[in-house]
Scaffold this active site. Sequence first.
Site, short mmCIF file in Angstrom:
data_model
loop_
_atom_site.label_atom_id
_atom_site.label_comp_id
_atom_site.label_asym_id
_atom_site.label_seq_id
_atom_site.Cartn_x
_atom_site.Cartn_y
_atom_site.Cartn_z
N TYR A 1 -0.96 6.01 3.62
CA TYR A 1 -0.36 4.91 2.85
C TYR A 1 1.01 5.33 2.32
CZ TYR A 1 0.14 1.41 -0.86
OH TYR A 1 0.60 0.41 -1.68
N LYS B 1 4.64 3.63 3.21
CA LYS B 1 5.52 3.05 2.20
C LYS B 1 6.88 3.75 2.18
CE LYS B 1 2.87 -0.23 0.87
NZ LYS B 1 3.25 -1.62 1.16
#
Length: 266
Positions: free
Chosen positions: A170, A174
Site C-alpha cells: 500500500y 501511494k
Amino acid sequence: MQSDPGPDNPTMGPGSQRVALITGAAGSLGRAIAHRFASAGFRIALVGRRQPVLDELAAEIEAAESGIATTVVADLAEPGGAARAIAHAHHRFGRVDVLVNSAGGWTGSALGPFAEKSEKDLRTELENNLITTVLACRAAIPHMLDQHYGRIVNISSIAGIIGLEGHAAYSAAKAGHIGLARQLALELGKNSITANCVAPGPVSTAQVRRMLEQGHPGIQAMLEATPTGRLTSAEQIADAVAFFASETSGQINGQFLVIDGGMSST
C-alpha cells in the site's frame, strides 16, 4: 472541438459546464468529493464497482445540489475498465476536465510483514491502489490533450511519504501516486494540464471508524500520534481536491499536500 474551459475563456464561469470524473466514488472519500464538485456546478461521472451505491449517490447529487451525474460500474484494474469509464463520461458529457483518482484502499490479505506476503496478495494491493490510477490517467489524458485543459488529482497517503508498518505494498502504491503526478506534471504542463496529489493521514471513513471501534492498534496509534487529536474529515479532503482542480491552483503542478493533523511531523 469544444471551447477551451481554461482561465482565459470568459464564457465559462467556475465549474460551469465542466466535468469531473471520480474513481472510487462508492467510498466515503469519493462520495464527499463528488458532492463537493457537484456543489461547484460540475457535471459528475461516478465510477466504482457497486451500482446500487453509485445510483444512490447520483440521486443525492441531483437532489441536494441540483446536479447532473452519470454512473459507470467498472473495475479499473481490469483490461479496458478505465478506458470504458472515461469513454462513457466523454460520450455522456462531451469532455472530461478533472480526473480524481480515489479508487483503492487497504486489503486485509496484504497486511503484515512484507517478506511473508504472497506474490498474489502484493499484486492485488498494487493493482487496486496504483494500477487503477495509472490506467485511469492513461485513458483520460488523450481527451485532456484534445481540449488543451485538464486537472488530475491523485488521492495518495502519508503512507507513501513516511511508510506505514505492515502496509508495504500500500505504501509503495501511494508513493507511486506522487511519482506519477510529478512525471505527468513534466509531460503535460505545457498543455494546461496539471497533476497533483492529496496525501491524507487517517480519515474519518466508515472503515476507519469501524476499526477504531474494534480497537485496531495501528489506527489507534496513528490517532494518538496526531497532534490535533482527531481524524481528518472526508469533507476536508474534498476541499483540498477541489482546490487542486480550481483555476486558483493553475500554477501548482507536480505537488502533494499532506493533510494529517500534523501526524507526519512528530
